[in-house]
Design a protein around this motif. Structure first.
Motif, PDB file in Angstrom:
ATOM      1  N   GLY A  36       0.870  -1.173   0.000  1.00  0.00           N
ATOM      2  CA  GLY A  36       0.000   0.000   0.000  1.00  0.00           C
ATOM      3  C   GLY A  36       0.906   1.221   0.000  1.00  0.00           C
ATOM      4  O   GLY A  36       1.696   1.421  -0.895  1.00  0.00           O
ATOM      5  N   TYR A  37       0.823   2.021   1.061  1.00  0.00           N
ATOM      6  CA  TYR A  37       1.688   3.193   1.198  1.00  0.00           C
ATOM      7  C   TYR A  37       2.716   3.005   2.315  1.00  0.00           C
ATOM      8  O   TYR A  37       3.417   3.930   2.688  1.00  0.00           O
ATOM      9  CB  TYR A  37       0.841   4.442   1.485  1.00  0.00           C
ATOM     10  N   THR A  38       2.810   1.771   2.831  1.00  0.00           N
ATOM     11  CA  THR A  38       3.713   1.501   3.946  1.00  0.00           C
ATOM     12  C   THR A  38       4.983   0.827   3.431  1.00  0.00           C
ATOM     13  O   THR A  38       4.916  -0.249   2.826  1.00  0.00           O
ATOM     14  CB  THR A  38       3.035   0.574   4.977  1.00  0.00           C
ATOM     15  N   PRO A  39       6.141   1.438   3.688  1.00  0.00           N
ATOM     16  CA  PRO A  39       7.393   0.833   3.220  1.00  0.00           C
ATOM     17  C   PRO A  39       7.830  -0.334   4.119  1.00  0.00           C
ATOM     18  O   PRO A  39       7.558  -0.350   5.324  1.00  0.00           O
ATOM     19  CB  PRO A  39       8.397   1.982   3.316  1.00  0.00           C
TER      20      PRO A  39
END
Length: 162
Positions: free
Chosen positions: A4-7
């Motif tokens: 998603g937007y989480t590294p």
């Protein structure tokens, strides 16, 4: 990687690897350093030509299986690491050579014990060298285990944990 937007960070990966394999990796590195130190203290040197010869033998053995380089790649190794391992093995064999020579009696006893299975329908004289080589390898494993246990007990080792 991103989920998603989480590294997914390197720190997370290293942390996971350390928790999963850290203790084993530490033991492996410590044992390697102890072995290298014991070999250096022994003063035994192995001629580079012997190392090269052993590597050539390995090349021949792996020729029909895609080659030595492919086998090394599967194990995550390169030729330099292989050469170091071969040199270490040959040096240890030289250090322990006096402890691994089977007597004629031991060779005959080993042949007799396997005469009905491994050496079925074979004459002792025809397989004597093979039996001797197998005994040498078995004795080498035992001698190495005993020697390394002694060397490790004498090593100055301080664990700080992971």
């Amino acid at each position: 990687a991103l989920v998603g937007y989480t590294p997914v960070t390197r720190f997370e990966i290293w942390n996971r690897l350390e928790k999963s394999y850290g203790s084993q990796a530490l033991d492996d590195v410590v044992n390697e350093k102890i072995l290298d130190s014991a070999i250096a203290k022994s003063g035994v040197k192995v001629d580079q030509a012997k190392v090269d010869e052993q590597v050539k033998n390995l090349e021949s053995q792996f020729e029909s299986m895609g080659g030595l380089d492919a086998a090394l790649e599967q194990r995550g190794m390169d030729r330099a690491e292989l050469a170091k391992q071969v040199k270490t093995q040959l040096t240890v064999e030289e250090i322990l050579k006096d402890k691994v020579n089977p007597t004629d009696e031991e060779i005959k006893t080993a042949f007799d014990a396997a005469a009905k299975t491994t050496y079925k329908d074979k004459l002792f004289e025809d397989v004597k060298d093979q039996v001797r080589d197998e005994l040498v390898q078995a004795k080498l494993v035992e001698a190495f285990r005993d020697w390394f246990e002694m060397v490790k007990a004498e090593a100055k080792l301080k664990h700080f944990g992971l």
